[in-house]
Design a protein around this motif. Structure first.
Motif, PDB file in Angstrom:
ATOM      1  N   PHE A  44      45.764  29.588  19.128  1.00 38.23           N
ATOM      2  CA  PHE A  44      45.385  31.001  18.992  1.00 38.23           C
ATOM      3  C   PHE A  44      43.944  31.211  19.463  1.00 38.23           C
ATOM      4  O   PHE A  44      43.638  32.191  20.150  1.00 38.23           O
ATOM      5  CB  PHE A  44      45.545  31.453  17.535  1.00 38.23           C
ATOM      6  N   THR A  45      43.076  30.269  19.126  1.00 35.52           N
ATOM      7  CA  THR A  45      41.678  30.353  19.560  1.00 35.52           C
ATOM      8  C   THR A  45      41.581  30.306  21.077  1.00 35.52           C
ATOM      9  O   THR A  45      40.833  31.081  21.692  1.00 35.52           O
ATOM     10  CB  THR A  45      40.866  29.184  18.957  1.00 35.52           C
ATOM     11  N   TYR A  46      42.345  29.403  21.693  1.00 36.45           N
ATOM     12  CA  TYR A  46      42.334  29.303  23.157  1.00 36.45           C
ATOM     13  C   TYR A  46      42.830  30.601  23.793  1.00 36.45           C
ATOM     14  O   TYR A  46      42.266  31.064  24.798  1.00 36.45           O
ATOM     15  CB  TYR A  46      43.225  28.144  23.618  1.00 36.45           C
ATOM     16  N   LEU A  47      43.871  31.179  23.224  1.00 31.52           N
ATOM     17  CA  LEU A  47      44.411  32.430  23.757  1.00 31.52           C
ATOM     18  C   LEU A  47      43.384  33.550  23.684  1.00 31.52           C
ATOM     19  O   LEU A  47      43.213  34.323  24.634  1.00 31.52           O
ATOM     20  CB  LEU A  47      45.679  32.828  22.989  1.00 31.52           C
ATOM     21  N   MET A  48      42.689  33.647  22.571  1.00 30.74           N
ATOM     22  CA  MET A  48      41.695  34.703  22.413  1.00 30.74           C
ATOM     23  C   MET A  48      40.550  34.531  23.414  1.00 30.74           C
ATOM     24  O   MET A  48      39.989  35.511  23.907  1.00 30.74           O
ATOM     25  CB  MET A  48      41.143  34.714  20.986  1.00 30.74           C
ATOM     26  N   GLU A  49      40.230  33.279  23.734  1.00 27.50           N
ATOM     27  CA  GLU A  49      39.165  33.031  24.708  1.00 27.50           C
ATOM     28  C   GLU A  49      39.598  33.413  26.124  1.00 27.50           C
ATOM     29  O   GLU A  49      38.806  33.961  26.896  1.00 27.50           O
ATOM     30  CB  GLU A  49      38.769  31.554  24.672  1.00 27.50           C
ATOM     31  N   LYS A  50      40.843  33.144  26.463  1.00 29.51           N
ATOM     32  CA  LYS A  50      41.309  33.344  27.832  1.00 29.51           C
ATOM     33  C   LYS A  50      41.938  34.712  28.094  1.00 29.51           C
ATOM     34  O   LYS A  50      42.048  35.130  29.255  1.00 29.51           O
ATOM     35  CB  LYS A  50      42.313  32.249  28.209  1.00 29.51           C
ATOM     36  N   LEU A  51      42.358  35.407  27.037  1.00 31.58           N
ATOM     37  CA  LEU A  51      42.993  36.716  27.240  1.00 31.58           C
ATOM     38  C   LEU A  51      42.032  37.730  27.857  1.00 31.58           C
ATOM     39  O   LEU A  51      42.464  38.694  28.496  1.00 31.58           O
ATOM     40  CB  LEU A  51      43.555  37.257  25.920  1.00 31.58           C
ATOM     41  N   GLN A  52      40.735  37.507  27.699  1.00 30.36           N
ATOM     42  CA  GLN A  52      39.787  38.470  28.259  1.00 30.36           C
ATOM     43  C   GLN A  52      39.859  38.494  29.783  1.00 30.36           C
ATOM     44  O   GLN A  52      39.809  39.562  30.406  1.00 30.36           O
ATOM     45  CB  GLN A  52      38.361  38.140  27.787  1.00 30.36           C
ATOM     46  N   GLN A  53      39.990  37.305  30.385  1.00 29.84           N
ATOM     47  CA  GLN A  53      40.101  37.280  31.847  1.00 29.84           C
ATOM     48  C   GLN A  53      41.418  37.891  32.296  1.00 29.84           C
ATOM     49  O   GLN A  53      41.470  38.577  33.317  1.00 29.84           O
ATOM     50  CB  GLN A  53      39.963  35.848  32.378  1.00 29.84           C
ATOM     51  N   GLU A  54      42.483  37.661  31.522  1.00 31.30           N
ATOM     52  CA  GLU A  54      43.773  38.271  31.860  1.00 31.30           C
ATOM     53  C   GLU A  54      43.659  39.794  31.864  1.00 31.30           C
ATOM     54  O   GLU A  54      44.144  40.462  32.786  1.00 31.30           O
ATOM     55  CB  GLU A  54      44.850  37.831  30.867  1.00 31.30           C
ATOM     56  N   ARG A  55      43.012  40.336  30.856  1.00 26.92           N
ATOM     57  CA  ARG A  55      42.878  41.801  30.769  1.00 26.92           C
ATOM     58  C   ARG A  55      41.982  42.349  31.871  1.00 26.92           C
ATOM     59  O   ARG A  55      42.208  43.450  32.380  1.00 26.92           O
ATOM     60  CB  ARG A  55      42.379  42.172  29.375  1.00 26.92           C
ATOM     61  N   LEU A  56      40.997  41.571  32.254  1.00 25.74           N
ATOM     62  CA  LEU A  56      40.141  41.969  33.366  1.00 25.74           C
ATOM     63  C   LEU A  56      40.933  41.998  34.665  1.00 25.74           C
ATOM     64  O   LEU A  56      40.787  42.926  35.479  1.00 25.74           O
ATOM     65  CB  LEU A  56      38.951  41.007  33.469  1.00 25.74           C
ATOM     66  N   ILE A  57      41.789  41.007  34.862  1.00 25.27           N
ATOM     67  CA  ILE A  57      42.642  40.960  36.051  1.00 25.27           C
ATOM     68  C   ILE A  57      43.548  42.196  36.115  1.00 25.27           C
ATOM     69  O   ILE A  57      43.747  42.794  37.181  1.00 25.27           O
ATOM     70  CB  ILE A  57      43.495  39.673  36.044  1.00 25.27           C
ATOM     71  N   VAL A  58      44.094  42.601  34.969  1.00 26.09           N
ATOM     72  CA  VAL A  58      44.963  43.789  34.919  1.00 26.09           C
ATOM     73  C   VAL A  58      44.173  45.043  35.290  1.00 26.09           C
ATOM     74  O   VAL A  58      44.646  45.895  36.047  1.00 26.09           O
ATOM     75  CB  VAL A  58      45.598  43.938  33.522  1.00 26.09           C
ATOM     76  N   ALA A  59      42.950  45.155  34.783  1.00 28.54           N
ATOM     77  CA  ALA A  59      42.110  46.312  35.099  1.00 28.54           C
ATOM     78  C   ALA A  59      41.779  46.360  36.585  1.00 28.54           C
ATOM     79  O   ALA A  59      41.790  47.433  37.207  1.00 28.54           O
ATOM     80  CB  ALA A  59      40.829  46.279  34.263  1.00 28.54           C
ATOM     81  N   ILE A  60      41.479  45.209  37.173  1.00 29.92           N
ATOM     82  CA  ILE A  60      41.163  45.143  38.603  1.00 29.92           C
ATOM     83  C   ILE A  60      42.363  45.593  39.432  1.00 29.92           C
ATOM     84  O   ILE A  60      42.222  46.347  40.402  1.00 29.92           O
ATOM     85  CB  ILE A  60      40.727  43.718  38.987  1.00 29.92           C
ATOM     86  N   ALA A  61      43.554  45.146  39.048  1.00 36.85           N
ATOM     87  CA  ALA A  61      44.765  45.543  39.773  1.00 36.85           C
ATOM     88  C   ALA A  61      45.000  47.045  39.674  1.00 36.85           C
ATOM     89  O   ALA A  61      45.343  47.696  40.670  1.00 36.85           O
ATOM     90  CB  ALA A  61      45.972  44.779  39.233  1.00 36.85           C
ATOM     91  N   ALA A  62      44.809  47.604  38.488  1.00 35.57           N
ATOM     92  CA  ALA A  62      45.015  49.048  38.304  1.00 35.57           C
ATOM     93  C   ALA A  62      43.987  49.849  39.106  1.00 35.57           C
ATOM     94  O   ALA A  62      44.305  50.894  39.684  1.00 35.57           O
ATOM     95  CB  ALA A  62      44.930  49.402  36.826  1.00 35.57           C
TER      96      ALA A  62
END
Length: 383
Positions: free
Chosen positions: A235-253
């Motif tokens: 869960f800790t690893y996911l919370m650390e890495k989800l930020q880049q995932e969300r940034l990638i989604v914003a860039i695509a949009a």
């Protein structure tokens, strides 16, 4: 499209090379991929040959050792072709970074070269039929049995689910753990593993060429060596890495919005009504002035956010803001631009129709926008 402040001549050359590659290898075939509901794995191999898969990986494993800024360029150029290519960004900037950050030396040597060549296509298996953003309540279990974990459960809405052959699977290694999130771990599971099977290719409203599937695990025996990082730290690893995932989604949009403005400007300048171009009407001018302003605001916000992210700053709140605001803005822009296309905007032969179908899911995946607002509110001190 104005280049980012951080872009150098090397970035520009990289972008131009990628754009020429996509113009030859993706653009002429993309409509067929959309109709076939699948991007051929041969395209992934070509991406690998050109160095467009995981360029951030260290040279020791076959990568180019580039920074995240090159991932931004790849994400933008893929999105310009079509949202169905989003699986490449997921592979490059979302899944593989878990191996890079938390994997052992043996795991890196085992998987990273194949991820770079396209022999491995990765996916991340978080969502379950009864659990989306509430990761602490996943039900897929991985119980230790000697040198293996025995995995049982089901995952759904998995991007790259059909083409993928290496999945980062979120599991419960301690189902009785309290609090629940402390029982979560991450396992890499390869397609050929006994007990692992794929369900149907899901039929989505949009993003047709992006393969999305269900995954099943029935007494699936996974080597304990496939554990990513420490047991119980998932869960800790996911919370650390989800930020880049969300940034990638914003860039695509953001890129989708820029593309929609560009195609709509071209259309309204050429389309005639009542003896003059649609673009000469004040309503059209005002609508597109509003769209252009929103796009400039989004671009400026993203630019500073990307720079902060690359500098290692805490961007959780701002990433949540960007993901929610830019994806919802893109959805509004899709509606406005389709309207300005009139009846033609509802025809599949016009790209705006595909954009209109593709963009809504960006408000849902990588954490719904409602969850983004919860994060923002919490970090504002509102509990």
């Amino acid at each position: 499209m104005a280049r980012y402040r951080f872009e150098t001549d090397e970035h520009e050359m990289f972008r131009e090379t990628l754009r020429k590659f996509l113009a030859k290898e993706a653009v002429p075939h993309f409509e067929d991929w959309e109709r076939n509901r699948l991007i051929p794995t041969a395209f992934w191999k070509k991406l690998g040959e050109m160095g467009f898969l995981c360029p951030q990986v260290e040279e020791a494993y076959g990568g180019l050792g580039l920074d995240f800024s090159y991932g931004v360029i790849i994400g933008e150029e893929m999105e310009r072709v079509g949202a169905g290519l989003t699986g490449v960004g997921l592979h490059n900037d979302i899944v593989v970074p878990y191996i890079e950050a938390y994997g052992t030396e043996e795991q890196k040597q085992q998987w990273l070269p194949g991820c770079i060549s396209g022999d491995y296509i990765t996916g991340v298996a978080m969502t379950e039929p009864g659990t989306g953003s509430d990761l602490a309540n996943i039900r897929t279990t991985a119980i230790r049995d000697g040198e293996h974990f025995v995995v049982n459960g089901q995952k759904t809405f998995i991007t790259n689910g059909i083409n993928g052959n290496l999945f980062l699977v979120v599991v419960k290694t301690d189902p009785q753990s309290q609090p629940k999130h402390r029982g979560i771990s991450l396992l890499m599971i390869e397609e050929r593993t006994p007990g692992f099977s794929k369900g149907r290719k899901l039929d989505k409203v949009g993003m047709h060429s992006q393969d999305t599937a269900e995954l099943y695990f029935e007494d699936c025996r996974v080597p304990a060596d496939n554990l990513i990082g420490e047991e119980g730290k998932g869960f800790t690893y996911l919370m650390e890495k989800l930020q880049q995932e969300r940034l990638i989604v914003a860039i695509a949009a953001q890129t989708a919005s820029e593309d929609m403005l560009e195609m709509t400007l071209d259309y309204v300048k050429s389309r005639q009504a009542f003896g003059r171009s649609i673009g000469s009407f004040q309503n059209t001018q005002f609508k597109l002035a509003e769209v252009a302003t929103k796009i400039e605001l989004g671009k400026a916000f993203l630019e500073s956010l990307i720079e902060d992210h690359m500098a290692g700053k805490d961007v959780v709140t701002k990433v949540s803001m960007a993901k929610y605001w830019i994806t919802e803005t893109a959805r509004d822009i899709a509606t406005e631009c389709m309207q300005l296309h009139g009846g033609y905007g509802y025809m599949e032969e016009y790209k705006i129709a595909r954009r209109f179908r593709d963009i809504p899911v960006a408000s849902i995946y990588a954490g719904t926008n409602e969850v983004m607002k919860m994060i923002i509110a919490k970090n504002l001190g509102l509990k």
